[in-house]
Design a protein around this motif. Sequence first.
Motif, mmCIF file in Angstrom:
data_model
loop_
_atom_site.group_PDB
_atom_site.id
_atom_site.type_symbol
_atom_site.label_atom_id
_atom_site.label_comp_id
_atom_site.label_asym_id
_atom_site.label_seq_id
_atom_site.Cartn_x
_atom_site.Cartn_y
_atom_site.Cartn_z
ATOM 1 N N UNK A 7 69.798 36.674 3.305
ATOM 2 C CA UNK A 7 69.164 37.002 2.031
ATOM 3 C C UNK A 7 69.850 36.299 0.871
ATOM 4 N N UNK A 8 69.136 36.229 -0.226
ATOM 5 C CA UNK A 8 69.661 35.663 -1.456
ATOM 6 C C UNK A 8 70.135 36.786 -2.376
ATOM 7 N N UNK A 9 71.003 36.471 -3.314
ATOM 8 C CA UNK A 9 71.488 37.379 -4.363
ATOM 9 C C UNK A 9 72.457 38.449 -3.875
ATOM 10 N N UNK A 10 72.881 38.413 -2.637
ATOM 11 C CA UNK A 10 73.818 39.396 -2.094
ATOM 12 C C UNK A 10 75.229 38.976 -2.490
ATOM 13 N N UNK A 11 75.858 39.764 -3.365
ATOM 14 C CA UNK A 11 77.126 39.349 -3.938
ATOM 15 C C UNK A 11 78.309 40.273 -3.646
ATOM 16 N N UNK A 12 78.035 41.567 -3.509
ATOM 17 C CA UNK A 12 79.178 42.482 -3.473
ATOM 18 C C UNK A 12 78.853 43.771 -2.722
ATOM 19 N N UNK A 13 79.813 44.665 -2.717
ATOM 20 C CA UNK A 13 79.649 45.953 -2.070
ATOM 21 C C UNK A 13 78.571 46.817 -2.703
ATOM 22 N N UNK A 14 78.354 46.667 -4.020
ATOM 23 C CA UNK A 14 77.277 47.411 -4.679
ATOM 24 C C UNK A 14 75.927 47.013 -4.127
ATOM 25 N N UNK A 53 58.735 45.011 7.684
ATOM 26 C CA UNK A 53 58.895 46.027 6.642
ATOM 27 C C UNK A 53 60.273 45.910 5.985
ATOM 28 N N UNK A 54 61.301 45.612 6.776
ATOM 29 C CA UNK A 54 62.647 45.417 6.229
ATOM 30 C C UNK A 54 62.655 44.211 5.295
ATOM 31 N N UNK A 55 62.078 43.130 5.748
ATOM 32 C CA UNK A 55 62.031 41.908 4.933
ATOM 33 C C UNK A 55 61.307 42.169 3.613
ATOM 34 N N UNK A 56 60.209 42.895 3.664
ATOM 35 C CA UNK A 56 59.462 43.233 2.447
ATOM 36 C C UNK A 56 60.271 44.132 1.520
ATOM 37 N N UNK A 57 60.956 45.121 2.087
ATOM 38 C CA UNK A 57 61.776 46.029 1.281
ATOM 39 C C UNK A 57 62.901 45.253 0.597
ATOM 40 N N UNK A 58 63.540 44.354 1.343
ATOM 41 C CA UNK A 58 64.610 43.538 0.754
ATOM 42 C C UNK A 58 64.083 42.714 -0.419
ATOM 43 N N UNK A 59 62.934 42.098 -0.251
ATOM 44 C CA UNK A 59 62.336 41.309 -1.329
ATOM 45 C C UNK A 59 62.038 42.195 -2.537
ATOM 46 N N UNK A 60 61.508 43.392 -2.292
ATOM 47 C CA UNK A 60 61.132 44.291 -3.387
ATOM 48 C C UNK A 60 62.327 44.796 -4.196
ATOM 49 N N UNK A 61 63.503 44.841 -3.604
ATOM 50 C CA UNK A 61 64.680 45.307 -4.343
ATOM 51 C C UNK A 61 65.554 44.143 -4.827
ATOM 52 N N UNK A 62 65.049 42.905 -4.691
ATOM 53 C CA UNK A 62 65.743 41.755 -5.271
ATOM 54 C C UNK A 62 66.559 40.906 -4.331
ATOM 55 N N UNK A 68 62.354 32.438 1.095
ATOM 56 C CA UNK A 68 61.429 32.892 0.071
ATOM 57 C C UNK A 68 61.868 32.451 -1.321
ATOM 58 N N UNK A 69 60.925 32.480 -2.264
ATOM 59 C CA UNK A 69 61.205 32.140 -3.651
ATOM 60 C C UNK A 69 62.202 33.135 -4.241
ATOM 61 N N UNK A 70 63.136 32.632 -5.028
ATOM 62 C CA UNK A 70 64.143 33.475 -5.668
ATOM 63 C C UNK A 70 64.072 33.256 -7.174
ATOM 64 N N UNK A 71 62.996 33.739 -7.763
ATOM 65 C CA UNK A 71 62.771 33.552 -9.190
ATOM 66 C C UNK A 71 63.584 34.505 -10.039
ATOM 67 N N UNK A 72 63.353 34.424 -11.321
ATOM 68 C CA UNK A 72 64.073 35.243 -12.290
ATOM 69 C C UNK A 72 63.869 36.729 -12.019
ATOM 70 N N UNK A 73 62.657 37.126 -11.648
ATOM 71 C CA UNK A 73 62.387 38.534 -11.378
ATOM 72 C C UNK A 73 63.216 39.050 -10.206
ATOM 73 N N UNK A 74 63.325 38.278 -9.135
ATOM 74 C CA UNK A 74 64.143 38.685 -7.980
ATOM 75 C C UNK A 74 65.605 38.827 -8.384
ATOM 76 N N UNK A 75 66.079 37.881 -9.157
ATOM 77 C CA UNK A 75 67.481 37.933 -9.594
ATOM 78 C C UNK A 75 67.731 39.155 -10.471
ATOM 79 N N UNK A 76 66.795 39.452 -11.373
ATOM 80 C CA UNK A 76 66.945 40.628 -12.231
ATOM 81 C C UNK A 76 66.942 41.911 -11.404
ATOM 82 N N UNK A 77 66.037 41.992 -10.422
ATOM 83 C CA UNK A 77 65.993 43.175 -9.549
ATOM 84 C C UNK A 77 67.305 43.335 -8.795
ATOM 85 N N UNK A 78 67.886 42.216 -8.348
ATOM 86 C CA UNK A 78 69.132 42.311 -7.585
ATOM 87 C C UNK A 78 70.271 42.827 -8.456
ATOM 88 N N UNK A 79 70.301 42.435 -9.729
ATOM 89 C CA UNK A 79 71.346 42.937 -10.630
ATOM 90 C C UNK A 79 71.222 44.441 -10.820
#
Length: 91
Positions: A7-14, A53-62, A68-79
């Motif tokens: 996955x993209x945007x995975x940075x830390x324990x949070x 379903x897991x892949x979709x859930x991951x995308x929905x939470x950023x 997959x595309x990692x646009x500004x919205x995905x990055x904001x959701x991940x934060x």
Amino acid sequence: MRTSIIVQNLKCGGCATTIKNKLTELNNVSDINVNTTDSTVSFIAQNPEDAVAVKNKLRNIGYPSIEEDNGVLSKAKSYVSCATGKLSSNE
């Protein structure tokens, strides 16, 4: 069946805490492991539809998969997801 998704945007324990919490809400998904070093989420799914379903859930939470595309919205959701995970792990 054990499945791993990079996955993209995975940075830390949070981030990891949020991912685990959200994926445990899904039926037929168990043994969730999040590795922040190599940005993988692995789990056991009962069937291919559960893995989707897991892949979709991951995308929905950023945390979209690597292909997959990692646009500004995905990055904001991940934060937001990351901050939520940090707060819930401090409770």
